[in-house]
Design an enzyme around this catalytic site. Structure first.
Site, PDB file in Angstrom:
ATOM      1  N   GLY A 109      39.957  36.260  44.521  1.00 14.30           N
ATOM      2  CA  GLY A 109      40.176  35.232  45.537  1.00 14.30           C
ATOM      3  C   GLY A 109      41.351  35.574  46.450  1.00 14.30           C
ATOM      4  N   GLU A 132      36.150  40.640  39.914  1.00 15.20           N
ATOM      5  CA  GLU A 132      35.463  39.542  39.214  1.00 15.20           C
ATOM      6  C   GLU A 132      34.458  40.037  38.188  1.00 15.20           C
ATOM      7  OE1 GLU A 132      36.071  39.613  42.464  1.00 15.20           O
ATOM      8  OE2 GLU A 132      36.555  37.619  43.230  1.00 15.20           O
TER       9      GLU A 132
END
Ligand code: HXC
Length: 258
Positions: A109, A132
């Protein structure tokens, strides 16, 4: 609103917003994103502000969404709350320029947040990545969409599938960042860029940003038409008169609308 997870400092017409959760490398949680959204939208409508800079610490711009928080989420939690659109999309509504000044880690993010900014100035220490996949998830705030647009499908796939990080030099070669500067010069260089933008005609700056962003949303013909209409509009501003007159008189422009 009291800010606990970001620091805000105004220098002239530039506001510096610093992500500030040092104990967790600026991991992004709801509180931080609420505060960031609040600050960005506030400065966007503040006549005393012409440019916003978003930065982190020397070690990390942001090491991603807060894994400690996400670990307990179920499918229903994230689906019902539409996890992450609620407070991650504010930055897209900001019309004034937002520069990301990135040192250290910009992961997950954090990388996505940097990519939501208008451009990225990177310190030599910057490291970009979408790790991720190592957590058994995929990017959820634009990584799979903005990375291919910024750096090609090949590199985006490489990063999203292998989780490898990209250093600042590679990120510049690939087109993810606009410039790489020595770490100790990051704030100076980013401030100089922000100050130079803040000295321009604000309506022209807003139109330029709007037009470049349009390139990602439409066909070439429509984009060119959009650009031309905005371009025509600039001739209705006092700043166009001033900018061109100043050039002819061989003096610096002093724009009224800044
Ligand atoms: C919560 C985090 C964190 C994160 C670091 N920390 N990243 N906490 N969420 N994303 C915490 C660590 O647990 C640690 O806390 C402290 O910050 C310092 O980190 P270390 O790992 O000790 O530092 P270092 O060894 O230098 O390694 C740095 C690192 C590593 C390579 C950046 O921290 C790392 O891999 N972090 C996770 C990166 C990641 O997977 N990001 C993507 C998240 S998912 P303690 O208490 O131990 O000191 C994501 C999805 C977005 O972002 C979806 C849409 C928004």
């Amino acid at each position: 609103m009291e800010y606990e997870n970001i620091l805000v400092e105004q220098r002239g017409k530039v506001v510096i917003v610093t992500l500030h959760r040092p104990a967790v490398l600026n991991a992004l949680n709801d509180q931080l994103m609420d505060e960031l959204g609040h600050a960005l939208l506030k400065f966007d409508t503040d006549e005393g502000v012409s440019c916003i800079m978003l930065t982190g610490s020397e070690k990390a711009f942001a090491a991603g969404a807060d894994i400690g928080v996400m670990a307990g989420y179920s499918y229903m939690d994230v689906y019902k709350s539409d996890f992450i659109t609620r407070n991650w999309e504010h930055i897209r509504n900001v019309r004034k320029p937002v520069i990301a000044a990135v040192a250290g880690y910009a992961l997950g993010g954090g990388c996505e947040l940097a990519m939501m900014c208008d451009f990225i100035i990177a310190a030599e220490t910057a490291k970009f990545g979408q790790p991720e996949i190592k957590l058994g998830i995929i990017p959820g705030a634009g990584g799979t969409q903005r990375l291919p647009r910024a750096i090609s499908k090949a590199k985006a796939m490489d990063m999203c599938l292998t989780a490898r990080m990209m250093d600042a030099q590679e990120a510049e070669r690939a087109g993810l960042v606009s410039r790489v500067v020595p770490a100790e010069k990051l704030m100076e260089e980013a401030m100089a860029a922000a100050d130079s933008i803040a000295a321009m005609s604000l309506p022209a700056v807003l139109m330029a940003k709007e037009a470049v962003n349009r390139a990602y949303e439409t066909t070439l013909s429509e984009g060119l038409l959009f650009e031309r209409r905005l371009f025509h509009g600039t001739f209705a501003t006092e700043d166009q008169k001033e900018g061109m007159q100043a050039f002819l008189e061989k003096r610096p422009s002093v724009f009224k609308n800044r």
